[in-house]
Write an enzyme that holds these catalytic residues in place. Sequence first.
Site, PDB file in Angstrom:
ATOM      1  N   LEU A  18       0.842  -1.208   0.000  1.00  0.00           N
ATOM      2  CA  LEU A  18       0.000   0.000   0.000  1.00  0.00           C
ATOM      3  C   LEU A  18       0.874   1.254   0.000  1.00  0.00           C
ATOM      4  O   LEU A  18       1.934   1.276   0.619  1.00  0.00           O
ATOM      5  CB  LEU A  18      -0.877   0.019   1.264  1.00  0.00           C
ATOM      6  N   ASP A  60       2.527  -5.996   2.745  1.00  0.00           N
ATOM      7  CA  ASP A  60       2.947  -5.025   3.761  1.00  0.00           C
ATOM      8  C   ASP A  60       3.399  -5.678   5.071  1.00  0.00           C
ATOM      9  O   ASP A  60       3.584  -4.983   6.078  1.00  0.00           O
ATOM     10  CB  ASP A  60       1.792  -4.053   4.054  1.00  0.00           C
ATOM     11  N   GLU A  65       5.222  -3.756  12.960  1.00  0.00           N
ATOM     12  CA  GLU A  65       4.768  -2.979  14.126  1.00  0.00           C
ATOM     13  C   GLU A  65       3.249  -2.840  14.152  1.00  0.00           C
ATOM     14  O   GLU A  65       2.644  -2.737  15.225  1.00  0.00           O
ATOM     15  CB  GLU A  65       5.403  -1.590  14.092  1.00  0.00           C
ATOM     16  N   ASP A  66       2.640  -2.820  12.973  1.00  0.00           N
ATOM     17  CA  ASP A  66       1.197  -2.571  12.928  1.00  0.00           C
ATOM     18  C   ASP A  66       0.356  -3.747  13.420  1.00  0.00           C
ATOM     19  O   ASP A  66      -0.843  -3.599  13.629  1.00  0.00           O
ATOM     20  CB  ASP A  66       0.783  -2.201  11.487  1.00  0.00           C
ATOM     21  N   ARG A  85      -4.419  -6.034   4.907  1.00  0.00           N
ATOM     22  CA  ARG A  85      -3.476  -6.351   5.989  1.00  0.00           C
ATOM     23  C   ARG A  85      -4.113  -7.145   7.126  1.00  0.00           C
ATOM     24  O   ARG A  85      -3.414  -7.561   8.049  1.00  0.00           O
ATOM     25  CB  ARG A  85      -2.844  -5.054   6.532  1.00  0.00           C
ATOM     26  N   ARG A 131      -6.804   4.271   9.962  1.00  0.00           N
ATOM     27  CA  ARG A 131      -6.598   2.849  10.260  1.00  0.00           C
ATOM     28  C   ARG A 131      -7.112   2.431  11.642  1.00  0.00           C
ATOM     29  O   ARG A 131      -7.412   1.267  11.867  1.00  0.00           O
ATOM     30  CB  ARG A 131      -5.110   2.519  10.171  1.00  0.00           C
ATOM     31  N   HIS A 161      -0.180   7.355  10.352  1.00  0.00           N
ATOM     32  CA  HIS A 161      -0.202   6.827  11.719  1.00  0.00           C
ATOM     33  C   HIS A 161       0.296   7.890  12.704  1.00  0.00           C
ATOM     34  O   HIS A 161       1.049   8.787  12.326  1.00  0.00           O
ATOM     35  CB  HIS A 161       0.732   5.612  11.838  1.00  0.00           C
ATOM     36  N   CYS A 248       8.105   1.061  12.095  1.00  0.00           N
ATOM     37  CA  CYS A 248       7.175   0.064  11.519  1.00  0.00           C
ATOM     38  C   CYS A 248       7.830  -1.288  11.300  1.00  0.00           C
ATOM     39  O   CYS A 248       7.143  -2.296  11.209  1.00  0.00           O
ATOM     40  CB  CYS A 248       6.663   0.502  10.155  1.00  0.00           C
TER      41      CYS A 248
HETATM   42  C1  CIR Z   1       0.621   0.588   4.956  1.00  0.00           C
HETATM   43  O1  CIR Z   1       0.097   1.472   4.291  1.00  0.00           O
HETATM   44  O2  CIR Z   1       0.006  -0.067   5.800  1.00  0.00           O
HETATM   45  C2  CIR Z   1       2.087   0.285   4.720  1.00  0.00           C
HETATM   46  N1  CIR Z   1       2.405   0.476   3.339  1.00  0.00           N
HETATM   47  C3  CIR Z   1       2.964   1.156   5.577  1.00  0.00           C
HETATM   48  C4  CIR Z   1       2.771   0.912   7.043  1.00  0.00           C
HETATM   49  C5  CIR Z   1       3.636   1.764   7.883  1.00  0.00           C
HETATM   50  N2  CIR Z   1       3.525   1.405   9.249  1.00  0.00           N
HETATM   51  C6  CIR Z   1       3.675   2.240  10.274  1.00  0.00           C
HETATM   52  O3  CIR Z   1       3.803   3.459  10.068  1.00  0.00           O
HETATM   53  N3  CIR Z   1       3.611   1.739  11.496  1.00  0.00           N
END
Ligand code: CIR
Length: 253
Positions: A18, A60, A65-66, A85, A131, A161, A248
């Site tokens: 993404l 992704d 971390e997410d 995700r 999110r 984020h 992340c």
């Molecule tokens: C996303 O859009 O979910 C990923 N391309 C990037 C996630 C980045 N994560 C974060 O800042 N903790």
Amino acid sequence: MFSKAIVRTPARSFINGLRSADSGSPDYEKALDQHAAYVHALENCGLDVTVLDADEQFPDSTFIEDTALLTRSAAVIASPGADSRKGEVHEIREALTDFYSNIESIEPPGTVDGGDVMMVGSYFYIGLSKRTNADGANLLLSILNRYGMTGSTVPLKSFLHLKSGVSYIENNNLVITGEFINAPEFEHFNHIAVDEAEGYAANCVWINGTVLVASGYPRIRAKIESAGYDTIALDVSEFEKLDGGLSCLSLRF
Ligand code: CIR
């Protein structure tokens, strides 16, 4: 202090991750090299790093971390806000059973991305973003309360984020940029302010006294060093193309 970290190697499908803007397609081989250097830096900071295999199903998934929030007394499996995700959480639960006996979960319709949660001791700031929704944040707060921790929400305007624009580096210091500079929630911290041109570098990572910063942002690195920290600069250009920063790429605990 942290003693461990979990990372996930970028999958080949990473190049299809993404992104909010077209900043060019990431180079997979370069991403692998940058990721290896990142793992090396975590190890140099004294962390025992668990490297999970690449997961081709989820482009992704290297932004690990997410998928969870790791606290001293419990792990909380997140509930990613992006449809592509959502499935990332199953494998992370497996990996965390090696380290945690208390594993909680954010359940739909609640959504929480770990990148929206900033830990300050036993207090947690939770960004309300595209999110992370109010249901998810409230559920997370009730889980934290059960384990003797507290927190509050912070509304986001433009960042993906919370931690895209603010990082806690201990000793009451926040590296901070953009919409968060004047946020009342953060006014009692010392601000290490990042100008717009270096805004990406506001996402940095404190590990046991050392701060990992993105390379190519010399002014903020100098400010962090003037505040008394050692720094390690890391090139994360390929992750930046997908809106990902240094934090992340790992779960630290
Ligand atoms: C996303 O859009 O979910 C990923 N391309 C990037 C996630 C980045 N994560 C974060 O800042 N903790």
